[in-house]
Design an enzyme around this catalytic site. Sequence first.
Site, PDB file in Angstrom:
ATOM      1  N   GLY A 130      42.573  46.696  40.311  1.00 49.29           N
ATOM      2  CA  GLY A 130      42.407  46.776  41.893  1.00 49.29           C
ATOM      3  C   GLY A 130      43.132  48.464  42.150  1.00 49.29           C
ATOM      4  O   GLY A 130      43.879  49.028  41.441  1.00 49.29           O
TER       5      GLY A 130
ATOM      6  N   HIS B 107      48.836  47.891  50.313  1.00 46.19           N
ATOM      7  CA  HIS B 107      48.822  49.357  50.204  1.00 46.19           C
ATOM      8  C   HIS B 107      48.049  49.672  51.387  1.00 46.19           C
ATOM      9  O   HIS B 107      48.513  50.968  52.113  1.00 46.19           O
ATOM     10  CB  HIS B 107      47.648  49.960  49.111  1.00 46.19           C
ATOM     11  CG  HIS B 107      48.312  49.652  47.859  1.00 46.19           C
ATOM     12  ND1 HIS B 107      49.292  50.503  47.267  1.00 46.19           N
ATOM     13  CD2 HIS B 107      48.132  49.129  46.740  1.00 46.19           C
ATOM     14  CE1 HIS B 107      49.539  50.600  46.158  1.00 46.19           C
ATOM     15  NE2 HIS B 107      48.796  49.727  45.557  1.00 46.19           N
TER      16      HIS B 107
ATOM     17  N   CYS C 220      51.115  48.242  39.110  1.00 44.75           N
ATOM     18  CA  CYS C 220      50.356  48.998  40.188  1.00 44.75           C
ATOM     19  C   CYS C 220      50.048  50.399  39.441  1.00 44.75           C
ATOM     20  O   CYS C 220      50.816  50.912  38.968  1.00 44.75           O
ATOM     21  CB  CYS C 220      51.132  49.241  41.482  1.00 44.75           C
ATOM     22  SG  CYS C 220      50.122  50.190  42.686  1.00 44.75           S
ATOM     23  N   LEU C 221      48.859  50.992  39.704  1.00 42.50           N
ATOM     24  CA  LEU C 221      48.404  52.302  39.021  1.00 42.50           C
ATOM     25  C   LEU C 221      49.381  53.387  39.774  1.00 42.50           C
ATOM     26  O   LEU C 221      49.623  54.393  39.203  1.00 42.50           O
ATOM     27  CB  LEU C 221      47.042  52.660  39.228  1.00 42.50           C
ATOM     28  CG  LEU C 221      45.937  51.981  38.391  1.00 42.50           C
ATOM     29  CD1 LEU C 221      44.754  52.108  39.133  1.00 42.50           C
ATOM     30  CD2 LEU C 221      46.194  52.354  37.196  1.00 42.50           C
TER      31      LEU C 221
ATOM     32  N   HIS D 237      47.929  42.149  47.007  1.00 37.46           N
ATOM     33  CA  HIS D 237      48.594  43.426  46.607  1.00 37.46           C
ATOM     34  C   HIS D 237      47.997  44.694  47.255  1.00 37.46           C
ATOM     35  O   HIS D 237      48.638  45.547  47.692  1.00 37.46           O
ATOM     36  CB  HIS D 237      48.327  43.359  45.179  1.00 37.46           C
ATOM     37  CG  HIS D 237      49.043  44.772  44.526  1.00 37.46           C
ATOM     38  ND1 HIS D 237      50.105  44.586  43.918  1.00 37.46           N
ATOM     39  CD2 HIS D 237      48.539  46.086  44.582  1.00 37.46           C
ATOM     40  CE1 HIS D 237      50.192  45.968  43.288  1.00 37.46           C
ATOM     41  NE2 HIS D 237      49.156  46.968  43.505  1.00 37.46           N
ATOM     42  N   GLU D 238      46.534  44.755  47.094  1.00 40.75           N
ATOM     43  CA  GLU D 238      45.782  45.977  47.542  1.00 40.75           C
ATOM     44  C   GLU D 238      45.916  45.743  49.121  1.00 40.75           C
ATOM     45  O   GLU D 238      45.762  46.758  49.747  1.00 40.75           O
ATOM     46  CB  GLU D 238      44.288  45.729  47.227  1.00 40.75           C
ATOM     47  CG  GLU D 238      43.906  45.707  45.914  1.00 40.75           C
ATOM     48  CD  GLU D 238      44.800  46.772  45.004  1.00 40.75           C
ATOM     49  OE1 GLU D 238      44.930  47.824  45.575  1.00 40.75           O
ATOM     50  OE2 GLU D 238      45.142  46.724  43.998  1.00 40.75           O
TER      51      GLU D 238
ATOM     52  N   GLN E  30      45.552  55.243  47.327  1.00 41.10           N
ATOM     53  CA  GLN E  30      46.149  55.564  45.810  1.00 41.10           C
ATOM     54  C   GLN E  30      45.344  56.900  45.470  1.00 41.10           C
ATOM     55  O   GLN E  30      45.862  57.327  44.407  1.00 41.10           O
ATOM     56  CB  GLN E  30      46.102  54.349  45.077  1.00 41.10           C
ATOM     57  CG  GLN E  30      46.779  53.027  45.487  1.00 41.10           C
ATOM     58  CD  GLN E  30      46.614  52.004  44.273  1.00 41.10           C
ATOM     59  OE1 GLN E  30      45.804  51.162  44.531  1.00 41.10           O
ATOM     60  NE2 GLN E  30      47.518  52.176  43.297  1.00 41.10           N
TER      61      GLN E  30
HETATM   62  C1  QAP Z   1      47.017  45.258  41.611  1.00 43.34           C
HETATM   63  O1  QAP Z   1      47.136  46.697  39.476  1.00 43.34           O
HETATM   64  C2  QAP Z   1      47.429  43.817  40.821  1.00 43.34           C
HETATM   65  O2  QAP Z   1      51.569  50.255  34.962  1.00 43.34           O
HETATM   66  C3  QAP Z   1      46.275  46.091  40.244  1.00 43.34           C
HETATM   67  O3  QAP Z   1      50.585  51.859  33.322  1.00 43.34           O
HETATM   68  C4  QAP Z   1      48.473  43.607  40.321  1.00 43.34           C
HETATM   69  O4  QAP Z   1      45.415  47.494  38.394  1.00 43.34           O
HETATM   70  C5  QAP Z   1      46.514  42.940  40.998  1.00 43.34           C
HETATM   71  C6  QAP Z   1      48.094  49.591  35.733  1.00 43.34           C
HETATM   72  C7  QAP Z   1      48.946  42.408  39.567  1.00 43.34           C
HETATM   73  C8  QAP Z   1      46.635  41.424  40.397  1.00 43.34           C
HETATM   74  C9  QAP Z   1      48.025  41.451  39.824  1.00 43.34           C
HETATM   75  C10 QAP Z   1      49.306  49.674  35.710  1.00 43.34           C
HETATM   76  C11 QAP Z   1      47.418  50.232  34.749  1.00 43.34           C
HETATM   77  C12 QAP Z   1      47.331  48.729  36.538  1.00 43.34           C
HETATM   78  C13 QAP Z   1      50.171  50.318  34.734  1.00 43.34           C
HETATM   79  C14 QAP Z   1      46.476  47.256  38.561  1.00 43.34           C
HETATM   80  C15 QAP Z   1      49.750  51.049  34.070  1.00 43.34           C
HETATM   81  C16 QAP Z   1      48.163  51.067  33.812  1.00 43.34           C
HETATM   82  C17 QAP Z   1      47.530  47.940  37.709  1.00 43.34           C
HETATM   83 CO    CO Z   2      48.867  48.760  43.716  1.00 41.58          CO
END
Ligand code: QAP
Ligand code: CO
Length: 174
Positions: free
Chosen positions: A45, A141, A95-96, A137-138, A50
């Site tokens: 996501g 943001h 989270c990215l 979550h999104e 971001q």
């Molecule tokens: C949000 O999160 C989310 O730490 C999206 O090193 C979170 O895409 C949705 C990511 C939980 C549903 C459940 C995080 C990639 C990606 C990192 C992400 C990383 C590389 C997170």
């Molecule tokens: Co995020």
Amino acid sequence: MKLTIVEYPDKRLRQISQDVKVFDEKLHNLLDAMHPFMIETNGIGLAAIQVNHPIRALVLNLPDEEGEQHPENLLEIINPVLTRKEGETTYQEGCLSVPKFYEDVKRSDSVTINYQDRHGNTKTLDADGLLAIAIQHEMDHLEGILFIDRLSYSRRKKFEKEYKRMQKEKKKTK
Ligand code: QAP
Ligand code: CO
């Protein structure tokens, strides 16, 4: 379009994202760039803020049972409004914009949103499971809220300590 991730503690993540009013090529170019960017950075996501575009747009691409992401499962969500939330669930989120940190967050386990697609058409989506979590979550943001803001005081403290240590290590290896 070249995109770069905005990472915590960058204040730009705290902006309130603005409604999308024009569904033009500029918007499409951004969405078209966000999708591959999210896949390449191992995201499921990504909100536009971001990548330094504080508009109410986000993309989601949840993996299947094998953990594979398919382009046909891409969801583009513009101007979402939450119309229903039910139940409670806990999931270890990341989270990215907060790289390498994961922590349990409590959310509703089923939601309904109204939103617009890239052409401005109005849609409704019922979601549960991981999709419901990702949407919440999104959508956070868009209000300048990060998942770390939803941790208990002590877990937030622990995060700040760990994250600062990681930032220091990063600087050393630069
Ligand atoms: C949000 O999160 C989310 O730490 C999206 O090193 C979170 O895409 C949705 C990511 C939980 C549903 C459940 C995080 C990639 C990606 C990192 C992400 C990383 C590389 C997170
Ligand atoms: Co995020």
